[in-house]
Design a protein around this motif. Structure first.
Motif, PDB file in Angstrom:
ATOM      1  N   LEU A 134      28.740 -19.657  -2.998  1.00  9.92           N
ATOM      2  CA  LEU A 134      28.967 -18.471  -2.694  1.00  9.92           C
ATOM      3  C   LEU A 134      29.363 -17.308  -3.685  1.00  9.92           C
ATOM      4  N   ALA A 135      30.097 -17.716  -4.884  1.00  7.76           N
ATOM      5  CA  ALA A 135      30.591 -17.082  -5.946  1.00  7.76           C
ATOM      6  C   ALA A 135      29.399 -16.714  -6.764  1.00  7.76           C
ATOM      7  N   MET A 136      28.705 -17.669  -7.122  1.00  9.27           N
ATOM      8  CA  MET A 136      27.322 -17.622  -7.891  1.00  9.27           C
ATOM      9  C   MET A 136      26.290 -16.532  -7.257  1.00  9.27           C
ATOM     10  N   GLY A 137      26.360 -16.562  -5.786  1.00  8.86           N
ATOM     11  CA  GLY A 137      25.459 -16.005  -5.144  1.00  8.86           C
ATOM     12  C   GLY A 137      25.939 -14.453  -4.948  1.00  8.86           C
ATOM     13  N   GLY A 138      27.388 -14.227  -5.585  1.00  9.85           N
ATOM     14  CA  GLY A 138      27.635 -12.613  -5.430  1.00  9.85           C
ATOM     15  C   GLY A 138      28.131 -12.162  -4.098  1.00  9.85           C
ATOM     16  N   ILE A 139      28.738 -13.192  -3.272  1.00 12.68           N
ATOM     17  CA  ILE A 139      29.212 -13.034  -1.918  1.00 12.68           C
ATOM     18  C   ILE A 139      30.629 -12.363  -2.172  1.00 12.68           C
ATOM     19  N   SER A 140      30.771 -11.308  -1.521  1.00 16.12           N
ATOM     20  CA  SER A 140      32.101 -10.661  -1.403  1.00 16.12           C
ATOM     21  C   SER A 140      33.258 -11.787  -0.715  1.00 16.12           C
ATOM     22  N   GLY A 141      34.369 -11.562  -1.812  1.00 11.37           N
ATOM     23  CA  GLY A 141      35.493 -12.331  -1.586  1.00 11.37           C
ATOM     24  C   GLY A 141      35.353 -13.665  -2.490  1.00 11.37           C
ATOM     25  N   PHE A 142      34.391 -13.794  -2.849  1.00 11.92           N
ATOM     26  CA  PHE A 142      34.191 -14.960  -3.842  1.00 11.92           C
ATOM     27  C   PHE A 142      33.856 -14.600  -5.346  1.00 11.92           C
TER      28      PHE A 142
END
Length: 283
Positions: A99-107
């Motif tokens: 999720l962080a690599m995908g740019g999802i908010s909060g990660f």
């Protein structure tokens, strides 16, 4: 083996014993919170509190004529316990990194404090395990949950679920002194959300204990949930806390169920209830 061959204890005390034990816990906790109303109590006070919970539970078990040592899993189960918890957090971290690599908010795709300072993290985790998680789970799951299960009918499905639920409710209410006395909060919608979250937590821990019968497992889950070992920075929005908690607890219980049912096909309290229900249906 993850699950120790302990079984449901034969408590000899009546229903008044757990009531008095719980009320004593609330009274002492309220006094300690009044003495130290800060968000985080001094380490010495935290240690004393953990020692008090263990001593009280041991004393109560002796009143119930149950050997406290007989309820403690063998150290040989620590390997499987660490394995199950590691798998849970390994999967959690894979999702968080994705999720962080995908740019999802909060990660955030940056190292967390856990990854940057692993020794400090391990010290905090061990402290939480030793002085918070083990004492609390020893009281709420090893004693209260099993006591309520015994009072409700021993190994029937209804008894097991009653034991889990009653201990979960008391676990949630156990946090009220800190909510009112330390945090200064009052009665509001925030209190309802807080109690619901804590009750769900208690249900998850209770289910893990009912499935595994292993104090070390439920205590390590408890401690690691207090100090999540995320490798990347994770900030869950407040409005999603409850949703995320439900997902976490569902995966946790499912993982333990699969481990006990598939890897270690031995009977657990929940399996006892299933067997008894099938036998009753056959009659």
């Amino acid at each position: 083996m993850l699950r120790p061959d302990i079984g449901l204890p034969r408590f000899s005390g009546g229903p008044l014993v757990p009531v008095v034990t719980y009320l004593l816990v609330i009274v002492v906790l309220s006094g300690l919170v009044t003495i130290s109303p800060g968000a985080s109590p001094p380490p010495v006070l935290g240690i004393l509190w953990g020692v008090f919970l263990v001593a009280l539970t041991v004393g109560t078990l002796r009143i119930e004529t149950v050997s406290p040592r007989s309820l403690l899993p063998s150290v040989r189960t620590l390997g499987p316990v660490i394995g199950v918890v590691t798998v849970f957090w390994g999967l959690y971290n894979l999702v968080a990194v994705a999720l962080a690599m995908g740019g999802i908010s909060g990660f955030e795709a940056s190292l967390s404090r856990t990854a940057a300072h692993p020794l400090l993290y391990l010290a905090a985790l061990f402290s939480s395990l030793l002085f918070t998680a083990i004492p609390e789970e020893f009281l709420f799951r090893t004693y209260l949950q099993q006591k309520f299960t015994r009072l409700a009918g021993e190994t029937t499905r209804r008894a097991v679920l009653s034991g889990i639920s009653l201990a979960a409710v008391l676990f949630a209410l156990f946090h009220l002194p800190r909510w009112f006395l330390a945090s200064g909060h009052g009665v509001s919608s925030g209190l309802a959300v807080r109690l619901l979250g804590l009750a769900l937590m208690g249900l998850a821990y209770g289910s893990v204990y009912a499935l595994s019968g292993n104090l070390w497992l439920v205590a390590l889950f408890h401690a690691s949930m207090n100090h999540p070992p995320f490798l990347v920075r994770v900030t869950v929005p407040s409005e999603l806390h409850l949703v995320v908690s439900v997902l976490e607890y569902t995966i946790m219980v499912t993982l333990v169920y699969l481990t006990v049912r598939v890897v270690e096909p031995v009977e657990t309290p929940l399996m006892w209830s299933q067997r008894n229900n099938h036998a009753s249906a056959g009659d």
